[in-house]
Motif scaffolding. Structure first.
Motif, PDB file in Angstrom:
ATOM      1  N   GLY A  21       0.827  -1.201   0.000  1.00  0.00           N
ATOM      2  CA  GLY A  21       0.000   0.000   0.000  1.00  0.00           C
ATOM      3  C   GLY A  21       0.857   1.245   0.000  1.00  0.00           C
ATOM      4  N   TRP A  23       0.572   5.647   1.029  1.00  0.00           N
ATOM      5  CA  TRP A  23      -0.244   6.646   1.715  1.00  0.00           C
ATOM      6  C   TRP A  23       0.385   8.020   1.520  1.00  0.00           C
ATOM      7  CZ3 TRP A  23       1.863   9.647   5.540  1.00  0.00           C
ATOM      8  CH2 TRP A  23       3.075   9.207   6.078  1.00  0.00           C
ATOM      9  N   SER A  35      -4.771   9.989   2.822  1.00  0.00           N
ATOM     10  CA  SER A  35      -5.300   9.049   1.839  1.00  0.00           C
ATOM     11  C   SER A  35      -4.377   7.842   1.739  1.00  0.00           C
ATOM     12  CB  SER A  35      -5.458   9.715   0.469  1.00  0.00           C
ATOM     13  OG  SER A  35      -4.202  10.123  -0.012  1.00  0.00           O
ATOM     14  N   CYS A  36      -4.947   6.722   1.280  1.00  0.00           N
ATOM     15  CA  CYS A  36      -4.148   5.515   1.091  1.00  0.00           C
ATOM     16  C   CYS A  36      -4.746   4.685  -0.044  1.00  0.00           C
ATOM     17  CB  CYS A  36      -4.075   4.696   2.374  1.00  0.00           C
ATOM     18  SG  CYS A  36      -5.662   4.104   2.952  1.00  0.00           S
ATOM     19  N   SER A  37      -3.927   3.835  -0.609  1.00  0.00           N
ATOM     20  CA  SER A  37      -4.348   2.955  -1.691  1.00  0.00           C
ATOM     21  C   SER A  37      -3.628   1.627  -1.577  1.00  0.00           C
ATOM     22  CB  SER A  37      -4.008   3.558  -3.059  1.00  0.00           C
ATOM     23  OG  SER A  37      -4.740   4.715  -3.297  1.00  0.00           O
TER      24      SER A  37
END
Length: 115
Positions: A21, A23, A35-37
């Motif tokens: 991930g 961020w 935000s994160c993905s």
């Protein structure tokens, strides 16, 4: 081609695993925006019948470099963004109860044929 039925994806032996991930905190504006993905890659042999991509799963030996904010060897980090070995994973059908956040039961991740 893909199924709408829910599946649980696990490591053989049900050992825990980690996704790759990223961020960021954006500070332009009145208050910070965090935000994160989760990064995705091409599917492996276990996931490809369900979706055309899968989350990047990190090997335990790579956790430290992935989490090190000072690590800047971009080419070696890119090498981690590949499908996880299909031989190490498994999947099984689960109940459609997983489709609602209102449900919070252990049985939701039981194999469908044992419900």
């Amino acid at each position: 081609m893909f199924t709408n039925l829910p599946y649980r994806f696990i490591m053989k032996g049900e050992k825990p695993f980690a996704f790759a991930g990223i961020w960021e905190t954006w500070t332009k504006g009145k208050s910070p925006l965090h935000s994160c993905s989760i990064l995705t890659t091409q599917p492996n042999g276990v996931t490809k019948s369900v979706h055309d991509r899968m989350p990047v799963i990190l090997h335990e030996k790579d956790y430290d470099i992935w989490m090190d904010p000072g690590y800047d060897d971009i080419s070696s980090l890119k090498e981690l963004l590949v499908p996880y070995e299909k031989e190490e994973m498994d999947k099984y059908r689960v109940s459609t109860m997983v489709n609602s956040s209102r449900n919070d039961l252990a049985e939701m991740i039981s194999p469908l044929n044992s419900l």
